[in-house]
Design an enzyme around this catalytic site. Structure first.
Site, PDB file in Angstrom:
ATOM      1  N   HIS A 204       0.903  -0.876  -0.134  1.00 44.06           N
ATOM      2  CA  HIS A 204      -0.185   0.242   0.022  1.00 44.06           C
ATOM      3  C   HIS A 204       1.253   1.517  -0.315  1.00 44.06           C
ATOM      4  O   HIS A 204       0.183   2.470   0.608  1.00 44.06           O
ATOM      5  CB  HIS A 204      -0.983  -0.076   1.424  1.00 44.06           C
ATOM      6  CG  HIS A 204      -1.707  -0.738   1.406  1.00 44.06           C
ATOM      7  ND1 HIS A 204      -3.322  -1.320   2.115  1.00 44.06           N
ATOM      8  CD2 HIS A 204      -2.575  -2.209   0.113  1.00 44.06           C
ATOM      9  CE1 HIS A 204      -3.521  -2.491   1.802  1.00 44.06           C
ATOM     10  NE2 HIS A 204      -3.038  -3.063   0.310  1.00 44.06           N
TER      11      HIS A 204
ATOM     12  N   ASN B 121      -3.538 -12.557  16.347  1.00 40.71           N
ATOM     13  CA  ASN B 121      -5.118 -11.204  15.900  1.00 40.71           C
ATOM     14  C   ASN B 121      -5.484 -10.926  17.131  1.00 40.71           C
ATOM     15  O   ASN B 121      -5.154 -12.199  18.307  1.00 40.71           O
ATOM     16  CB  ASN B 121      -5.216 -11.780  15.268  1.00 40.71           C
ATOM     17  CG  ASN B 121      -6.944  -9.727  14.457  1.00 40.71           C
ATOM     18  OD1 ASN B 121      -6.735 -10.233  15.416  1.00 40.71           O
ATOM     19  ND2 ASN B 121      -5.906  -9.696  13.507  1.00 40.71           N
TER      20      ASN B 121
HETATM   21  P1  OAD Z   1      -7.406  -2.705  10.111  1.00 39.11           P
HETATM   22  O1  OAD Z   1      -6.959  -2.353  10.911  1.00 39.11           O
HETATM   23  O2  OAD Z   1      -9.125  -3.224   9.095  1.00 39.11           O
HETATM   24  O3  OAD Z   1      -7.092  -4.599  11.231  1.00 39.11           O
HETATM   25  C1  OAD Z   1      -6.048  -4.621  11.953  1.00 39.11           C
HETATM   26  C2  OAD Z   1      -6.111  -6.146  12.637  1.00 39.11           C
HETATM   27  O4  OAD Z   1      -5.537  -5.828  13.500  1.00 39.11           O
HETATM   28  C3  OAD Z   1      -7.519  -5.915  13.581  1.00 39.11           C
HETATM   29  O5  OAD Z   1      -8.336  -7.616  12.972  1.00 39.11           O
HETATM   30  C4  OAD Z   1      -7.432  -5.736  14.534  1.00 39.11           C
HETATM   31  O6  OAD Z   1      -8.027  -6.783  15.562  1.00 39.11           O
HETATM   32  C5  OAD Z   1      -5.657  -6.402  15.049  1.00 39.11           C
HETATM   33  N1  OAD Z   1      -5.429  -5.831  15.759  1.00 39.11           N
HETATM   34  C6  OAD Z   1      -4.852  -4.667  16.484  1.00 39.11           C
HETATM   35  N2  OAD Z   1      -3.890  -4.774  17.248  1.00 39.11           N
HETATM   36  C7  OAD Z   1      -3.415  -5.861  17.412  1.00 39.11           C
HETATM   37  C8  OAD Z   1      -2.349  -6.554  18.166  1.00 39.11           C
HETATM   38  N3  OAD Z   1      -1.601  -5.466  19.070  1.00 39.11           N
HETATM   39  N4  OAD Z   1      -1.736  -7.495  18.330  1.00 39.11           N
HETATM   40  C9  OAD Z   1      -2.624  -8.632  17.147  1.00 39.11           C
HETATM   41  N5  OAD Z   1      -3.297  -8.093  16.246  1.00 39.11           N
HETATM   42  C10 OAD Z   1      -4.080  -6.705  16.722  1.00 39.11           C
HETATM   43  O7  OAD Z   1      -6.231  -2.719   9.176  1.00 39.11           O
HETATM   44  P2  OAD Z   1      -5.440  -3.716   8.293  1.00 39.11           P
HETATM   45  O8  OAD Z   1      -6.023  -5.068   8.182  1.00 39.11           O
HETATM   46  O9  OAD Z   1      -4.239  -3.903   8.295  1.00 39.11           O
HETATM   47  O10 OAD Z   1      -5.547  -0.160   2.698  1.00 39.11           O
HETATM   48  O11 OAD Z   1      -6.071  -2.728   6.896  1.00 39.11           O
HETATM   49  C11 OAD Z   1      -5.821  -2.582   6.270  1.00 39.11           C
HETATM   50  C12 OAD Z   1      -6.083  -2.022   4.970  1.00 39.11           C
HETATM   51  O12 OAD Z   1      -7.329  -1.309   5.043  1.00 39.11           O
HETATM   52  C13 OAD Z   1      -5.396  -0.584   5.193  1.00 39.11           C
HETATM   53  O13 OAD Z   1      -4.093  -0.771   4.939  1.00 39.11           O
HETATM   54  C14 OAD Z   1      -5.716  -0.323   4.763  1.00 39.11           C
HETATM   55  C15 OAD Z   1      -7.506  -0.224   4.615  1.00 39.11           C
HETATM   56  O14 OAD Z   1      -8.425   0.141   3.616  1.00 39.11           O
HETATM   57  C16 OAD Z   1      -5.289   0.999   1.887  1.00 39.11           C
HETATM   58  O15 OAD Z   1      -5.064   2.172   2.252  1.00 39.11           O
HETATM   59  C17 OAD Z   1      -5.303   0.710   0.360  1.00 39.11           C
END
Ligand code: OAD
Length: 273
Positions: A128, A238
């Protein structure tokens, strides 16, 4: 604490694997203090209207309000610049050192923390982008330029000096520069986001470690599904139960529930013994 049987499975899987891939999302950086993408901190007010990240992070918004989009990114960049990699990031540096060319890191995070921790640019695919870089909005070149030093990294929300933002231009053709990030109304490609390379790596992966992602975007979903289709094993870390964890378990892998800053160092130190 990870169960002994799970640690044994992990050790065996790493030993057998020809390619180990790690896929990370916002969760791994949460313990460094970077708010998740969809949290309240990501909202941005322009005039009397409050915008969601899904509206701000678009090419169409950049065309309409380039200075507001830059202000928002400068604020986000300053947040990233003022935090440090956490033990989860450091554990992945150790894993790369141990595995060398067998290792690949695919990250959705634009915060650059994996590279700051010490993972190599050659084996880190930032699918990204990276908020610390900008590029020509007219695409006269595919070159990436660090956001210049005259842009402050102290978190400022509204009061960003617009005369500085106007100076963010392509050094080659003087078109406006844009943040080097994939926007919601854009598609993945190879030249900026390593799209084909990521799928190629996924197809070769025997062991996939998924960390802190909700799986809201398409490429990470393709990657995880491709790995299990080809018979690879998935470990998911997660804080909460999530679709990747369920998929991991249903294909003989493991879902570890807990903070990545604790679980990753535990997994990596199991390999040193
Ligand atoms: P999200 O904010 O959607 O999800 C974060 C995940 O991390 C969740 O499943 C939480 O449960 C988990 N989480 C939070 N704290 C944690 C910890 N300390 N240890 C382990 N897990 C933890 O983030 P992404 O999946 O990265 O894209 O989102 C993907 C994309 O969504 C981003 O890159 C962005 C957005 O659309 C673009 O900008 C193209």
């Amino acid at each position: 604490m990870i169960e002994t049987a799970q640690l044994n499975l992990w050790q065996e899987a790493v030993e057998k694997a020809k390619r180990v891939t790690v896929l990370t999302g916002a969760g791994i950086s949460a313990e460094s203090g970077i708010p998740t993408f969809r949290g309240k901190e990501g909202y941005w007010t322009v005039g009397s209207k409050e915008y969601h990240p899904q509206e701000m992070a678009t090419h169409s918004m950049f065309l309409r309000q380039p200075l507001e989009v830059w202000k928002w990114y400068c604020y986000r960049r300053s947040v990233c610049s003022n935090v440090d990699p956490n033990p989860g990031h450091m554990a992945l540096v150790e894993l790369e050192k141990k595995l060398g060319d067998q290792f690949c890191l695919i990250t959705q995070n634009v915060d650059g923390l994996h590279l700051r921790a010490g993972n190599t640019t050659a084996r880190t695919f930032q699918i990204h982008g990276n908020i610390q870089f900008m590029r020509c909005s007219a695409e006269c070149t595919t070159e990436l330029y660090p956001v210049p030093d005259f842009i402050p990294v102290t978190p400022v929300r509204r009061e960003f000096p617009t005369e500085l933002l106007r100076k963010l231009r392509c050094p080659k053709c003087d078109s406006p520069a844009r943040p080097h990030v994939l926007w919601f109304d854009e598609v993945y490609d190879e030249k900026f986001y390593r799209f084909e390379s990521s799928l190629q790596i996924a197809a070769e992966t025997d062991l996939l470690l998924v960390v802190g992602t909700s799986g809201a975007t398409t490429l990470p979903n393709h990657i995880v599904r491709l790995v299990v289709q080809k018979g690879g094993m998935v470990f998911d870390i997660n804080l909460d139960a999530n679709p990747f964890g369920e998929l991991a378990v249903s294909y003989g892998g493991v879902a570890l529930i807990g903070p990545s800053g604790e679980l990753l160092p535990e997994l990596i130190s199991a390999l040193q013994n």
